[in-house]
Design a protein around this motif. Structure first.
Motif, PDB file in Angstrom:
ATOM      1  N   THR A  26      42.314  42.252  43.049  1.00 12.98           N
ATOM      2  CA  THR A  26      42.154  42.615  41.641  1.00 12.98           C
ATOM      3  C   THR A  26      41.423  41.507  40.895  1.00 12.98           C
ATOM      4  OG1 THR A  26      44.212  43.853  41.772  1.00 12.98           O
ATOM      5  CG2 THR A  26      43.381  43.374  39.581  1.00 12.98           C
ATOM      6  N   GLU A  27      41.780  40.260  41.161  1.00 13.00           N
ATOM      7  CA  GLU A  27      41.101  39.132  40.512  1.00 13.00           C
ATOM      8  C   GLU A  27      39.639  39.056  40.935  1.00 13.00           C
ATOM      9  OE1 GLU A  27      43.448  35.663  41.236  1.00 13.00           O
ATOM     10  OE2 GLU A  27      44.971  36.256  39.788  1.00 13.00           O
ATOM     11  N   LEU A  28      39.354  39.297  42.203  1.00 19.55           N
ATOM     12  CA  LEU A  28      37.973  39.292  42.688  1.00 19.55           C
ATOM     13  C   LEU A  28      37.153  40.371  41.990  1.00 19.55           C
ATOM     14  CD1 LEU A  28      35.852  38.192  44.671  1.00 19.55           C
ATOM     15  CD2 LEU A  28      36.703  39.853  46.332  1.00 19.55           C
ATOM     16  N   LEU A  29      37.734  41.542  41.822  1.00 19.31           N
ATOM     17  CA  LEU A  29      37.036  42.614  41.109  1.00 19.31           C
ATOM     18  C   LEU A  29      36.810  42.248  39.642  1.00 19.31           C
ATOM     19  CD1 LEU A  29      38.790  45.760  42.611  1.00 19.31           C
ATOM     20  CD2 LEU A  29      36.426  45.017  42.970  1.00 19.31           C
ATOM     21  N   ALA A  30      37.793  41.609  39.018  1.00 16.81           N
ATOM     22  CA  ALA A  30      37.650  41.206  37.616  1.00 16.81           C
ATOM     23  C   ALA A  30      36.542  40.166  37.463  1.00 16.81           C
ATOM     24  CB  ALA A  30      38.974  40.654  37.081  1.00 16.81           C
ATOM     25  N   VAL A  31      36.509  39.179  38.342  1.00 11.58           N
ATOM     26  CA  VAL A  31      35.455  38.153  38.292  1.00 11.58           C
ATOM     27  C   VAL A  31      34.092  38.792  38.537  1.00 11.58           C
ATOM     28  CG1 VAL A  31      34.527  36.093  39.420  1.00 11.58           C
ATOM     29  CG2 VAL A  31      36.957  36.232  38.913  1.00 11.58           C
ATOM     30  N   SER A  32      34.017  39.687  39.515  1.00 15.43           N
ATOM     31  CA  SER A  32      32.745  40.347  39.835  1.00 15.43           C
ATOM     32  C   SER A  32      32.234  41.194  38.686  1.00 15.43           C
ATOM     33  CB  SER A  32      32.909  41.221  41.082  1.00 15.43           C
ATOM     34  OG  SER A  32      33.305  40.452  42.182  1.00 15.43           O
ATOM     35  N   ALA A  33      33.130  41.978  38.094  1.00 17.33           N
ATOM     36  CA  ALA A  33      32.720  42.824  36.964  1.00 17.33           C
ATOM     37  C   ALA A  33      32.278  41.966  35.783  1.00 17.33           C
ATOM     38  CB  ALA A  33      33.876  43.740  36.553  1.00 17.33           C
ATOM     39  N   LEU A  82      44.545  37.955  34.437  1.00 14.89           N
ATOM     40  CA  LEU A  82      43.434  38.833  34.800  1.00 14.89           C
ATOM     41  C   LEU A  82      42.309  38.766  33.761  1.00 14.89           C
ATOM     42  CD1 LEU A  82      42.660  40.651  37.092  1.00 14.89           C
ATOM     43  CD2 LEU A  82      43.656  42.569  35.856  1.00 14.89           C
ATOM     44  N   TRP A  83      42.668  38.691  32.478  1.00 15.43           N
ATOM     45  CA  TRP A  83      41.646  38.547  31.434  1.00 15.43           C
ATOM     46  C   TRP A  83      40.982  37.188  31.501  1.00 15.43           C
ATOM     47  CZ3 TRP A  83      39.158  42.093  29.009  1.00 15.43           C
ATOM     48  CH2 TRP A  83      39.736  43.345  28.833  1.00 15.43           C
ATOM     49  N   ARG A  84      41.750  36.162  31.831  1.00 11.35           N
ATOM     50  CA  ARG A  84      41.177  34.805  31.945  1.00 11.35           C
ATOM     51  C   ARG A  84      40.133  34.748  33.049  1.00 11.35           C
ATOM     52  NH1 ARG A  84      43.871  30.246  29.618  1.00 11.35           N
ATOM     53  NH2 ARG A  84      43.144  28.975  31.332  1.00 11.35           N
ATOM     54  N   VAL A  85      40.414  35.351  34.209  1.00 11.00           N
ATOM     55  CA  VAL A  85      39.427  35.304  35.294  1.00 11.00           C
ATOM     56  C   VAL A  85      38.245  36.217  35.006  1.00 11.00           C
ATOM     57  CG1 VAL A  85      41.099  34.575  37.034  1.00 11.00           C
ATOM     58  CG2 VAL A  85      40.596  36.996  36.793  1.00 11.00           C
TER      59      VAL A  85
END
Length: 144
Positions: A26-33, A82-85
């Motif tokens: 989930t964090e990887l997807l958040a950073v990627s997006a 999640l918002w921070r990443v």
């Protein structure tokens, strides 16, 4: 030998802390997006504000300083992980561009503009550091 835990876990509600626990996926997807959005915004800024050959790279300077100000603000104000990443390494990491900054310094030297290169080199570092500090200061004042 102990319990074997999967590297990739699904996000789940933690009843003890009352928070959603995010997994690495989930964090990887958040950073990627966030990175994709940030890079698109930077591209738009460069399209609207192109730099003349041998001129001071104002667009890159403005992008990096603005990004650093927003990093200072968001890292002090945004608490959900999640918002921070998404915002920090994602959106603002994709928006700021210190590789372009280094390439533009090299290009200015190639164009025999050493004064502009040194001014850009120093001004960017000083302004970026000041912007991060100002963002943190503004965030702390806003939280009071």
């Amino acid at each position: 030998m102990g319990e074997v835990r999967p590297v990739w876990r699904v996000s789940r509600w933690d009843g003890q802390t009352g928070r959603v626990r995010t997994d690495r996926r989930t964090e990887l997807l958040a950073v990627s997006a966030g990175g994709a959005v940030g890079a698109l915004v930077r591209y738009a800024a460069f399209a609207v504000w192109p730099t003349r050959s041998g001129g001071f790279p104002w667009a890159t300077f403005a992008v990096n300083v603005t990004g650093c100000l927003l990093i200072g603000l968001s890292m002090a104000l945004v608490t959900p992980r999640l918002w921070r990443v998404f915002l920090g390494p994602g959106l603002l990491g994709g928006f700021t561009t210190f590789s372009t900054y280094a390439e533009e310094v090299r290009a200015l030297l190639d164009w025999a503009r050493p004064g502009t290169a040194v001014a850009y080199l120093a001004a960017t570092v000083l302004a970026a550091l000041a912007a991060v500090a100002a963002g943190g200061w503004l965030a702390r004042r806003a939280r009071r």
